[in-house]
Write an enzyme that holds these catalytic residues in place. Structure first.
Site, PDB file in Angstrom:
ATOM      1  N   ASN A 171      -8.929  33.524  24.140  1.00  8.81           N
ATOM      2  CA  ASN A 171      -7.272  33.773  24.447  1.00  8.81           C
ATOM      3  C   ASN A 171      -7.497  35.556  25.224  1.00  8.81           C
ATOM      4  O   ASN A 171      -7.785  36.200  24.880  1.00  8.81           O
ATOM      5  CB  ASN A 171      -6.344  33.935  23.357  1.00  8.81           C
ATOM      6  CG  ASN A 171      -5.050  34.840  23.430  1.00  8.81           C
ATOM      7  OD1 ASN A 171      -5.047  35.298  24.951  1.00  8.81           O
ATOM      8  ND2 ASN A 171      -4.723  35.416  22.621  1.00  8.81           N
ATOM      9  N   LYS A 198      -5.601  37.296  27.089  1.00  5.55           N
ATOM     10  CA  LYS A 198      -4.390  37.736  26.489  1.00  5.55           C
ATOM     11  C   LYS A 198      -4.378  38.948  28.405  1.00  5.55           C
ATOM     12  O   LYS A 198      -4.495  37.282  29.381  1.00  5.55           O
ATOM     13  CB  LYS A 198      -4.934  39.277  25.981  1.00  5.55           C
ATOM     14  CG  LYS A 198      -4.980  38.470  24.305  1.00  5.55           C
ATOM     15  CD  LYS A 198      -5.084  38.992  23.627  1.00  5.55           C
ATOM     16  CE  LYS A 198      -5.517  38.860  22.049  1.00  5.55           C
ATOM     17  NZ  LYS A 198      -5.439  40.030  20.981  1.00  5.55           N
ATOM     18  N   HIS A 251       2.235  33.666  19.177  1.00  5.80           N
ATOM     19  CA  HIS A 251       0.908  34.845  19.055  1.00  5.80           C
ATOM     20  C   HIS A 251       1.428  35.780  18.739  1.00  5.80           C
ATOM     21  O   HIS A 251       2.626  36.082  18.416  1.00  5.80           O
ATOM     22  CB  HIS A 251       0.037  34.932  20.197  1.00  5.80           C
ATOM     23  CG  HIS A 251      -1.264  35.848  20.179  1.00  5.80           C
ATOM     24  ND1 HIS A 251      -0.479  37.371  19.808  1.00  5.80           N
ATOM     25  CD2 HIS A 251      -2.878  35.558  20.229  1.00  5.80           C
ATOM     26  CE1 HIS A 251      -2.161  37.645  19.997  1.00  5.80           C
ATOM     27  NE2 HIS A 251      -3.067  36.777  19.902  1.00  5.80           N
ATOM     28  N   GLU A 304       1.426  39.212  18.937  1.00  6.84           N
ATOM     29  CA  GLU A 304       1.575  39.651  20.267  1.00  6.84           C
ATOM     30  C   GLU A 304       2.992  39.330  21.334  1.00  6.84           C
ATOM     31  O   GLU A 304       3.507  39.570  21.042  1.00  6.84           O
ATOM     32  CB  GLU A 304       0.326  40.400  21.127  1.00  6.84           C
ATOM     33  CG  GLU A 304      -0.699  40.763  20.827  1.00  6.84           C
ATOM     34  CD  GLU A 304      -1.685  40.285  20.902  1.00  6.84           C
ATOM     35  OE1 GLU A 304      -1.908  39.863  22.038  1.00  6.84           O
ATOM     36  OE2 GLU A 304      -2.614  40.787  20.607  1.00  6.84           O
ATOM     37  N   GLU A 312      -3.527  34.898  12.163  1.00  3.98           N
ATOM     38  CA  GLU A 312      -4.486  35.469  12.414  1.00  3.98           C
ATOM     39  C   GLU A 312      -3.588  36.788  11.491  1.00  3.98           C
ATOM     40  O   GLU A 312      -2.423  37.415  12.467  1.00  3.98           O
ATOM     41  CB  GLU A 312      -4.403  35.559  14.150  1.00  3.98           C
ATOM     42  CG  GLU A 312      -5.020  34.334  15.033  1.00  3.98           C
ATOM     43  CD  GLU A 312      -5.039  35.372  16.332  1.00  3.98           C
ATOM     44  OE1 GLU A 312      -5.868  35.580  16.221  1.00  3.98           O
ATOM     45  OE2 GLU A 312      -3.910  35.222  17.037  1.00  3.98           O
ATOM     46  N   GLY A 356      -7.612  43.112  17.221  1.00  5.45           N
ATOM     47  CA  GLY A 356      -8.162  43.652  17.702  1.00  5.45           C
ATOM     48  C   GLY A 356      -8.471  45.206  17.703  1.00  5.45           C
ATOM     49  O   GLY A 356      -8.864  46.088  18.012  1.00  5.45           O
ATOM     50  N   SER A 387     -10.655  40.321  15.441  1.00  6.35           N
ATOM     51  CA  SER A 387     -11.987  41.068  15.550  1.00  6.35           C
ATOM     52  C   SER A 387     -12.797  40.083  14.869  1.00  6.35           C
ATOM     53  O   SER A 387     -13.751  40.266  14.476  1.00  6.35           O
ATOM     54  CB  SER A 387     -11.871  42.057  14.481  1.00  6.35           C
ATOM     55  OG  SER A 387     -10.559  42.509  14.370  1.00  6.35           O
TER      56      SER A 387
HETATM   57  P1  PGA Z   1      -9.193  39.777  18.616  1.00 16.03           P
HETATM   58  O1  PGA Z   1      -7.748  39.151  19.156  1.00 16.03           O
HETATM   59  O2  PGA Z   1     -10.117  38.833  18.475  1.00 16.03           O
HETATM   60  O3  PGA Z   1      -9.384  40.872  20.067  1.00 16.03           O
HETATM   61  O4  PGA Z   1      -8.919  40.328  17.197  1.00 16.03           O
HETATM   62  C1  PGA Z   1      -7.872  38.148  18.651  1.00 16.03           C
HETATM   63  C2  PGA Z   1      -6.745  36.996  18.673  1.00 16.03           C
HETATM   64  O5  PGA Z   1      -5.760  37.724  18.976  1.00 16.03           O
HETATM   65  O6  PGA Z   1      -6.123  36.208  19.085  1.00 16.03           O
END
Ligand code: PGA
Length: 258
Positions: free
Chosen positions: A14, A16, A105, A107, A175, A181, A220
């Site tokens: 992803n 983003k 997601h 976010e 997640e 992140g 992560s």
């Molecule tokens: P990350 O994000 O691997 O940077 O922690 C995962 C995600 O939000 O899908």
């Protein structure tokens, strides 16, 4: 464990809100890593997906030609078309070359106030357009500290997944919001516990389809922890943010399935 062996894993990136035209080279490089020395594209040991910003779907689709890399969107509107300035429908993503789309997601849920009902409508839109929906769930740190992880996940799954799903067109991604992140990950025991619970919920509601559905872990994931996380029962792949931006890192995660 028996079910796990039958499920083909998916490693999904992803991107983003990252990536410009020049990022095409990462997909070209990933394609080469998946089929070394320009031989006929060899099927990797898992399915590989890259979800760039929608502006890059068409060009990355082109860059992925002849490889096994699938391209997906990161979100879609619930409707097929209409007066929704700035939005993109699942049909548009498909038209641009996507075969998957991420919905719900954390976010999107946080930045755009997406509720479970909205996420469910988006998953239905994905299916209407012929896309595989990757439906995301996950608890916040506060919910985790309050011991609410399993109940939060259960509520999100109940509200976000449409009825009558099948394992070919739906993927669930767990997640934990606090792991996204941050470089922090749950223990393998915690991941195992949540994924077992998700599997039980899916089996109860969708029977054999729930048993066969792919469950991704996200938050992560990096080359150094991928093998450990991927070995957890009921983990059938990863949803990767930061470490999916560079072909070398992303391939290091895919290699956990070699
Ligand atoms: P990350 O994000 O691997 O940077 O922690 C995962 C995600 O939000 O899908």
């Amino acid at each position: 464990m028996a079910a796990k062996a039958k499920i083909r894993a998916l490693v999904a990136g992803n991107w983003k809100m990252n990536g410009l035209k020049a990022s095409k080279k990462e997909v070209v490089s990933l394609g080469k890593r998946l089929a070394p020395k320009g031989k006929t594209a060899k099927r990797p040991a898992c399915d590989v997906l890259v979800c760039p910003p929608a502006t890059l779907i068409a060009s990355l689709k082109e860059a992925a030609k002849g490889t096994k890399i699938a391209i997906g969107g990161q979100d879609c509107h619930a409707k097929a078309s209409g007066a929704h300035t700035g939005d993109l429908s699942a049909e548009m993503l498909k038209d641009a070359g996507a075969t998957f789309v991420i919905v719900g997601h954390s976010e999107r849920r946080a930045d755009h106030g997406e509720t479970d009902a909205v996420v469910r409508a988006k998953a239905e839109a994905a299916h209407r357009a012929g896309l595989v929906a990757i439906v995301c769930v996950g608890e916040t740190e506060k919910q985790r500290d309050a011991g609410e992880t399993l109940s939060v996940i259960a509520t999100q799954l109940a509200g976000s997944l449409p009825d009558g799903l099948n394992a070919k067109t739906t993927v669930v991604a767990y997640e934990p919001v606090w792991a996204i992140g941050t470089g922090r990950t749950p223990t393998v025991e915690d991941v195992a516990k949540v994924h077992a619970e998700i599997r039980a919920i899916l089996k109860k509601r969708f029977k054999a389809e729930g048993e066969a559905m792919r469950l991704l872990y996200g938050g992560s994931v990096k080359p150094s922890n991928a093998a450990e996380l991927m070995s957890v029962p009921n983990v059938n792949g990863a949803l990767v943010g930061g470490a999916s931006l560079k072909a070398e890192d992303f391939h290091g995660i895919v290699a956990a399935y070699a």
